[in-house]
Design an enzyme around this catalytic site. Structure first.
Site, mmCIF file in Angstrom:
data_model
loop_
_atom_site.group_PDB
_atom_site.id
_atom_site.type_symbol
_atom_site.label_atom_id
_atom_site.label_comp_id
_atom_site.label_asym_id
_atom_site.label_seq_id
_atom_site.Cartn_x
_atom_site.Cartn_y
_atom_site.Cartn_z
ATOM 1 N N ASP A 134 55.420 33.593 108.889
ATOM 2 C CA ASP A 134 56.534 34.270 108.702
ATOM 3 C C ASP A 134 56.104 34.885 110.181
ATOM 4 O OD1 ASP A 134 59.007 34.990 107.589
ATOM 5 O OD2 ASP A 134 58.335 36.429 107.348
ATOM 6 N N CYS A 194 69.585 33.085 88.603
ATOM 7 C CA CYS A 194 69.593 33.536 89.833
ATOM 8 C C CYS A 194 70.640 34.103 90.122
ATOM 9 C CB CYS A 194 68.209 32.831 90.902
ATOM 10 S SG CYS A 194 69.357 31.076 91.667
ATOM 11 N N CYS A 214 73.567 40.587 101.017
ATOM 12 C CA CYS A 214 71.808 40.724 99.971
ATOM 13 C C CYS A 214 70.799 41.850 100.048
ATOM 14 C CB CYS A 214 70.868 39.342 100.508
ATOM 15 S SG CYS A 214 68.859 39.419 100.007
ATOM 16 N N CYS A 241 64.446 43.773 96.960
ATOM 17 C CA CYS A 241 65.689 43.187 95.887
ATOM 18 C C CYS A 241 64.192 41.869 95.056
ATOM 19 C CB CYS A 241 66.767 42.896 96.138
ATOM 20 S SG CYS A 241 67.374 42.306 94.476
ATOM 21 N N CYS A 244 66.550 37.856 91.823
ATOM 22 C CA CYS A 244 66.906 36.730 91.223
ATOM 23 C C CYS A 244 65.549 36.182 91.439
ATOM 24 C CB CYS A 244 67.358 35.983 92.723
ATOM 25 S SG CYS A 244 66.544 36.093 94.555
#
Length: 379
Positions: A134, A194, A214, A241, A244
């Site tokens: 990442d 989700c 989001c 968060c 989902c």
């Protein structure tokens, strides 16, 4: 060592370092991903993450990132939480922190393991390697799907039939011609758990995410005040968060014992909002040393905490927010104003606003006071 033997060694080495699965994709295996990214960028769904647009060409085709690459090995690490990890969501005076951020920064943890695996592969099979966690313009999720690790679910995250949705993804680019695996197909079916679970309606359609709505984006990447119409939906989620992810039915097939591979900090399970709101920059850096939360910075984080305090409906937290009205950061002051507009009686808020507006020199903070006054007038 043959390419097939090298791939077998890679899988065994990855398992030995705690990875749940390994798959291999060709560098040209994600031809459709660039088009999907272009649509998202055109629609503005990336928000302020300008680097997505700036690196779109390299993201769309790994061969642009490294022309010599012959194969991309995708590795999945299961960070699934233990039972009861979401208790904070039912405790409004506490902060809910995304599961991944309760551990030591995964970039550091996984990159060290990747380097060991890649180094071992080079010593046995030759070739050149580059490892990414990442930290480069790599579209990990489409590549992981092409490598057979899973599929991108309707929440756009990778889902595995063996490991559920709780996955860190990492990649090893190599000049070795490793044999590719078969891509995984979509197994979401008619399920939309989700999509329905998102507190801020961040999915304009299945398989599409509008980052601007989001909570993960708003609490981590977004630099300014959180849009007023989204604050209530954030609840007490102060960093990221997981809603989902946690409702995905495929999580029931996740491997057991996964928590033992990473040690979560117990103090980040449900930390008191009253303590977090009082952190200055030095205390913030010390408290979150080694954590991904540190990269967000103190002001954004305390902004998030104050939004949670405003959502708590707990008048006992009003003095905590009041203390931040004198904060040096306009971002923090504005969030404190909003929290108090929800916790103070109208008369007290109106009196404080009259004094504050006379001396406030930041336009956005002043706008928060005026918005709070308007809110009380409507009531």
């Amino acid at each position: 060592m043959t390419p097939e033997a090298a791939a077998d060694w890679l899988r065994a080495a990855a398992a030995g370092h705690g990875f749940a699965a390994v798959g291999i994709a060709r560098p040209d295996a994600i031809v459709d991903a660039g088009a999907r990214l272009a649509i998202a960028l055109s629609d503005g769904h990336h928000g302020s993450m300008d680097w997505l647009a700036e690196t779109a060409a390299r993201r769309a085709d790994p061969r642009v990132l490294w022309p010599e690459a012959q194969a991309v090995a995708m590795l999945a690490f299961n960070y699934g939480p233990r039972e009861g990890a979401f208790a904070a969501l039912s405790q409004p005076d506490r902060g809910a922190i995304s599961v991944y951020a309760r551990h030591r920064d995964y970039h550091d943890v996984l990159k060290g393991r990747l380097k060991l695996i890649a180094g071992g592969l080079v010593s046995r099979a030759g070739g050149d390697m580059k490892v990414f966690v990442d930290t480069a313009p790599v579209m990990e999720k489409p590549l992981a799907a092409a490598a057979g690790l899973g599929w991108q679910g309707k929440h756009t995250n990778l889902v595995s039939r063996r490991a559920g949705s709780w996955l860190f993804l990492a990649s090893i680019f190599t000049t070795l011609p490793l044999p590719p695996d078969e891509a995984e197909i979509d197994h979401c079916g008619s399920c939309r758990a989700c999509l329905d679970a998102c507190p801020t309606n961040a999915f304009p359609a299945p398989y599409r995410l509008d980052a601007r709505r989001c909570i993960s984006y708003l609490t981590i990447e977004h630099a300014g005040p959180i849009p007023r119409d989204l604050r209530a939906g954030i609840g007490n989620r102060i960093y990221g968060c997981d809603d989902c992810l946690m409702v995905c039915p495929w999580n029931k097939f996740a491997e057991q014992g996964r928590e033992a591979k990473l040690s979560a900090r117990a103090d980040l399970d449900a930390p008191p909002l009253s303590v977090l709101a009082g952190l200055d920059d030095a205390a913030f850096r010390a408290h979150f040393a080694g954590s991904p939360i540190k990269r967000t910075g103190r002001d954004r984080f305390v902004r998030n905490v104050l939004v949670a305090i405003g959502n708590s409906a707990d008048a006992a937290l009003a003095p905590v927010a009041e203390a931040r009205l004198a904060d040096a950061s306009p971002l923090v002051r504005g969030a404190a104003v909003w929290a108090l507009s929800r916790l103070w009686p109208a008369e007290r808020f109106e009196g404080a606003a009259a004094t504050a507006l006379a001396g406030e020199d930041d336009a956005e903070v002043a706008a928060e006071w005026r918005a709070g006054l308007g809110q009380h007038e409507e009531v």
